[in-house]
Design an enzyme around this catalytic site. Structure first.
Site, mmCIF file in Angstrom:
data_model
loop_
_atom_site.group_PDB
_atom_site.id
_atom_site.type_symbol
_atom_site.label_atom_id
_atom_site.label_comp_id
_atom_site.label_asym_id
_atom_site.label_seq_id
_atom_site.Cartn_x
_atom_site.Cartn_y
_atom_site.Cartn_z
ATOM 1 N N LYS A 104 14.466 -18.931 -27.493
ATOM 2 C CA LYS A 104 13.907 -19.388 -26.217
ATOM 3 C C LYS A 104 14.926 -19.181 -25.086
ATOM 4 C CE LYS A 104 10.789 -22.775 -28.405
ATOM 5 N NZ LYS A 104 10.431 -24.224 -28.502
ATOM 6 N N TYR A 129 0.926 -20.968 -26.800
ATOM 7 C CA TYR A 129 0.918 -22.424 -26.976
ATOM 8 C C TYR A 129 -0.475 -23.018 -26.762
ATOM 9 C CZ TYR A 129 6.036 -22.826 -27.376
ATOM 10 O OH TYR A 129 7.345 -22.752 -27.797
ATOM 11 N N ASN A 180 14.783 -26.861 -27.159
ATOM 12 C CA ASN A 180 15.066 -26.815 -28.595
ATOM 13 C C ASN A 180 15.281 -25.406 -29.148
ATOM 14 O OD1 ASN A 180 12.432 -25.983 -28.772
ATOM 15 N ND2 ASN A 180 11.699 -27.752 -29.928
ATOM 16 N N HIS A 184 11.705 -20.908 -31.579
ATOM 17 C CA HIS A 184 10.351 -21.110 -32.098
ATOM 18 C C HIS A 184 10.216 -20.416 -33.450
ATOM 19 C CE1 HIS A 184 5.954 -21.128 -32.411
ATOM 20 N NE2 HIS A 184 6.072 -19.876 -32.820
ATOM 21 N N GLU A 236 0.529 -14.919 -34.420
ATOM 22 C CA GLU A 236 1.537 -14.932 -33.350
ATOM 23 C C GLU A 236 2.284 -13.598 -33.285
ATOM 24 O OE1 GLU A 236 2.458 -19.761 -33.543
ATOM 25 O OE2 GLU A 236 4.014 -18.342 -34.118
HETATM 26 P P1 DAT Z 1 7.773 -26.698 -33.219
HETATM 27 O O1 DAT Z 1 8.380 -25.890 -32.093
HETATM 28 O O2 DAT Z 1 8.832 -27.404 -34.025
HETATM 29 O O3 DAT Z 1 6.822 -25.906 -34.066
HETATM 30 P P2 DAT Z 1 5.402 -27.951 -32.061
HETATM 31 O O4 DAT Z 1 4.659 -26.739 -32.468
HETATM 32 O O5 DAT Z 1 4.867 -29.275 -32.478
HETATM 33 O O6 DAT Z 1 6.936 -27.879 -32.552
HETATM 34 O O7 DAT Z 1 5.528 -27.976 -30.476
HETATM 35 C C1 DAT Z 1 5.823 -26.784 -29.758
HETATM 36 C C2 DAT Z 1 6.860 -27.113 -28.726
HETATM 37 O O8 DAT Z 1 6.339 -28.042 -27.779
HETATM 38 C C3 DAT Z 1 8.121 -27.764 -29.276
HETATM 39 O O9 DAT Z 1 9.066 -26.818 -29.718
HETATM 40 C C4 DAT Z 1 8.616 -28.534 -28.099
HETATM 41 C C5 DAT Z 1 7.343 -28.945 -27.369
HETATM 42 N N1 DAT Z 1 6.941 -30.298 -27.732
HETATM 43 C C6 DAT Z 1 6.331 -30.696 -28.864
HETATM 44 N N2 DAT Z 1 6.092 -32.012 -28.883
HETATM 45 C C7 DAT Z 1 6.581 -32.477 -27.693
HETATM 46 C C8 DAT Z 1 6.671 -33.765 -27.077
HETATM 47 N N3 DAT Z 1 6.193 -34.856 -27.676
HETATM 48 N N4 DAT Z 1 7.265 -33.842 -25.853
HETATM 49 C C9 DAT Z 1 7.742 -32.754 -25.239
HETATM 50 N N5 DAT Z 1 7.705 -31.503 -25.755
HETATM 51 C C10 DAT Z 1 7.134 -31.379 -26.960
HETATM 52 MG MG MG Z 2 4.951 -25.109 -33.623
#
Ligand code: DAT
Ligand code: MG
Length: 149
Positions: free
Chosen positions: A9, A49, A112, A115, A126
């Site tokens: 990212k 997303y 974070n 991805h 994806e």
């Molecule tokens: P991951 O990236 O671990 O697969 P995810 O698919 O649940 O996690 O979410 C995609 C991204 O969205 C994640 O990297 C960071 C953001 N995100 C997820 N939950 C969030 C939250 N509660 N508050 C803020 N950002 C969040």
């Molecule tokens: Mg995810």
């Protein structure tokens, strides 16, 4: 054989962690079959997303992922999804174990670093959002018998 889409990212790129992050997947034993340095458009980010569209953090997430260049990659392997997600660590970096990418380099969920696809189906889906099939390389890695039994 599974495929996973991995993104370094914008924070990973800006913090000079590209090589560090890519190296972890490489050393793990996953096989790289596609890679590009690019900046995501808002349109691509919204597609990528789409499952989070109704979440309160969606706009911030799109702004973050489009805020600078990223490295998009497709890595292949048996159990590539689980292997990559274990290497990445928990979504919230403060909960991620030391030794994982997020656990070693991250502090906040909105920064974070990386991805990784969350299922084999999403890996394929994806990967095809970011790469056409002719941008993916089929190749033999001579080391494979030392990594894959
Ligand atoms: P991951 O990236 O671990 O697969 P995810 O698919 O649940 O996690 O979410 C995609 C991204 O969205 C994640 O990297 C960071 C953001 N995100 C997820 N939950 C969030 C939250 N509660 N508050 C803020 N950002 C969040
Ligand atoms: Mg995810």
């Amino acid at each position: 054989m599974e495929r996973t889409l991995i993104l370094v990212k914008p924070d990973g790129v800006q913090r000079n962690l590209m090589g560090e992050i890519i190296g972890r997947f490489e050393r793990r034993g996953l096989k790289l079959i596609g890679m590009k340095f690019m900046q995501m458009t808002v349109e691509l980010a919204e597609q990528h997303y789409a499952v989070h569209k109704e979440r309160p953090f969606f706009n911030d997430l799109v702004a973050y992922i489009t805020s600078g260049p990223i490295v998009a990659m497709v890595w292949e392997g048996n159990d590539a999804i689980n292997a990559a997600r274990a290497t990445i660590g928990a979504t919230k970096p403060v909960d991620a174990s030391p030794g994982t990418i997020r656990g070693d380099f991250g502090m906040e969920i909105g920064r974070n670093l990386v991805h990784g696809s969350d299922s084999p189906e999403n890996g394929v889906k994806e990967a095809s959002l970011f790469f056409s099939e002719d941008e993916l390389v089929s190749w033999n890695r001579d080391l494979d018998p030392w990594i894959v039994e």
